[in-house]
Write an enzyme that holds these catalytic residues in place. Structure first.
Site, short mmCIF file in Angstrom:
data_model
loop_
_atom_site.label_atom_id
_atom_site.label_comp_id
_atom_site.label_asym_id
_atom_site.label_seq_id
_atom_site.Cartn_x
_atom_site.Cartn_y
_atom_site.Cartn_z
N TYR A 89 -3.81 -1.86 7.11
CA TYR A 89 -4.88 -2.84 7.22
C TYR A 89 -5.30 -2.99 8.69
O TYR A 89 -4.59 -2.59 9.61
CB TYR A 89 -4.43 -4.20 6.68
CG TYR A 89 -4.15 -4.21 5.20
CD1 TYR A 89 -5.18 -4.31 4.28
CD2 TYR A 89 -2.84 -4.11 4.72
CE1 TYR A 89 -4.93 -4.33 2.91
CE2 TYR A 89 -2.57 -4.13 3.36
CZ TYR A 89 -3.62 -4.22 2.46
OH TYR A 89 -3.37 -4.24 1.12
N ASP A 114 -4.02 -1.04 -7.81
CA ASP A 114 -4.60 -1.61 -6.60
C ASP A 114 -5.95 -2.28 -6.89
O ASP A 114 -7.01 -1.64 -6.83
CB ASP A 114 -4.76 -0.50 -5.56
CG ASP A 114 -5.14 -1.04 -4.19
OD1 ASP A 114 -5.49 -2.23 -4.09
OD2 ASP A 114 -5.08 -0.27 -3.22
N GLN A 163 -1.17 2.76 -6.39
CA GLN A 163 -2.60 3.06 -6.37
C GLN A 163 -3.30 2.72 -7.69
O GLN A 163 -4.42 2.20 -7.69
CB GLN A 163 -2.82 4.53 -6.02
CG GLN A 163 -2.53 4.83 -4.56
CD GLN A 163 -2.74 6.29 -4.21
OE1 GLN A 163 -2.99 7.13 -5.08
NE2 GLN A 163 -2.63 6.61 -2.93
N ARG A 216 0.84 -1.20 0.00
CA ARG A 216 0.00 0.00 0.00
C ARG A 216 0.87 1.24 0.00
O ARG A 216 1.09 1.88 1.02
CB ARG A 216 -0.93 -0.02 1.21
CG ARG A 216 -2.13 -0.91 1.00
CD ARG A 216 -3.24 -0.59 1.97
NE ARG A 216 -4.52 -1.03 1.45
CZ ARG A 216 -5.67 -0.89 2.11
NH1 ARG A 216 -5.68 -0.32 3.30
NH2 ARG A 216 -6.80 -1.32 1.59
N SER A 254 -8.61 -2.21 -3.93
CA SER A 254 -9.36 -0.97 -3.76
C SER A 254 -10.42 -0.80 -4.85
O SER A 254 -11.57 -0.46 -4.55
CB SER A 254 -8.40 0.23 -3.78
OG SER A 254 -7.60 0.25 -2.62
#
Length: 373
Positions: free
Chosen positions: A228, A130, A127, A122, A133
């Site tokens: 997390y 990901d 991003q 992460r 997500s």
């Protein structure tokens, strides 16, 4: 260089690993992209759209995967599919290594370089890759839609000549990506929303969406270094259980999203809590595939227990397969184009990159990831 995308054969899986937009980009990079006929049908993509994007259509999985250098998947390959993958090829997808640890041996027998994208670190650079997500975001949205559909209540306040309808009360357990989207969706639909999470750091995010954050007064934090959730102490769990029990009695809808990577989902909603809920209330348990946040939830079923409707769809993103495939396909392209494809139209994996080492399960017949050695 050949990239292969086959039909997803797991029951209930409607997504596809590459859309025509991604195919165009792969082809522009010098790759041959083979698509199994019908691979995109359930995601609203026709074979002719793939052909127009430059893909080579294959009549079956064997013709598609034959001589492929890279195989893109949504779900882990089934045994019959794995047998078709050429030795030494690269396998990229959501490979569920915690749930299917035994598959690592099979990957090693074929000397595959297997990348599990749900293990991406992460960090900001990851991003755009990901998958957790992008897919969890859609799962949170769909959970609210499913819950509203099953509920006998409308969500917003309504003032009519016949009287006023009070807004529905929605509780979201777990304020990760799925939970935050569930909060935002329920608020847009007019509900009064509250949320719980073991990580105090998400309070600001919850409140910025217009929801009330309920929390257990405690010195410990439920957040790992990677962002997390982690397992809490027994004393915290006892206080947490009482708080949720007191809150859940007043709710019309509960969206439960709490997960701990690599472990069974924490039980947040006990049978005693369900018994004390309003008749006709709804629980949408997004953690059902990992054991469930409520032990009464049943995988891929809608059941009624103690007068409460429990929704246990295990694959929320597949229930919005059109958009889920678009986002997932972009995630995969960003990963492959950045870390696997070379500038000379060949495969040039950046083996020492932290995004590669963080996702690489096996290579050359050996297990590489420290969590699975």
């Amino acid at each position: 260089m050949k990239i292969a995308v086959i039909c997803e054969r797991k029951k209930g899986e409607l997504r596809v690993a590459a859309t025509p937009d991604a195919v165009k980009k792969y082809v522009a990079s010098g790759a041959i992209v083979a698509i199994e006929a019908g691979a995109g049908t359930s995601a609203g993509i026709s074979d002719s759209e793939y052909e127009a994007a430059g893909a080579v259509m294959a009549p079956d999985a064997f013709a598609c995967i034959n001589e492929a250098n890279i195989v893109l998947k949504v779900q882990p390959p089934e045994n019959k599919e794995l047998m078709l993958i050429p030795e030494g090829a690269l396998l990229v997808g959501m490979l569920d290594p915690y749930g299917q640890r035994e598959m690592l041996g099979a990957y090693n027998l074929k000397k595959l370089s297997a990348f599990a994208l749900e293990l991406l670190p992460r960090i900001s650079r990851a991003q755009a890759m990901d998958v957790l997500s992008s897919q969890s975001n859609l799962a949170g949205y769909r959970a609210v839609i499913d819950a509203v559909s099953a509920s006998g209540k409308v969500l917003p306040m309504m003032m009519t000549a016949a009287g006023t309808v009070a807004p529905a009360k929605v509780l979201v357990l777990g304020a990760g990506v799925a939970g935050l989207q569930a909060i935002a969706t329920a608020k847009r639909l007019g509900a009064v929303v509250s949320a719980f999470d073991v990580r105090p750091a998400v309070k600001e995010q919850v409140e910025s969406l217009g929801a009330k954050f309920i929390e257990v007064p405690a010195a410990e934090s439920g957040e790992t270094q990677g962002g997390y959730a982690k397992e809490m102490s027994e004393d915290y769990k006892r206080k947490q259980s009482q708080l949720i029990h007191d809150t859940i009695k007043k709710q019309d809808i509960v969206i439960s999203t709490a997960l701990i990577p690599g472990k069974p989902a924490p039980v947040l909603i006990t049978e005693e809590m369900v018994k004390d809920m309003r008749r006709g209330a709804v629980i949408a348990d997004l953690a059902v595939a990992s054991g469930g946040n409520c032990p009464l939830s049943e995988m891929d079923k809608v059941v009624i227990k103690h007068g409460v409707i429990l929704i246990g769809f295990g694959n929320g993103p597949s229930r919005v397969a059109v958009d889920a495939s678009q986002l997932y396909s972009r995630n995969l392209y960003n990963f492959v184009s950045t870390l696997i494809l070379g500038k000379e139209k060949n495969i040039d994996v950046k083996w020492d990159d932290e995004l590669v080492t963080g996702t690489l399960l096996t290579r050359g017949g050996a297990t590489m990831h420290n969590n699975f050695k």
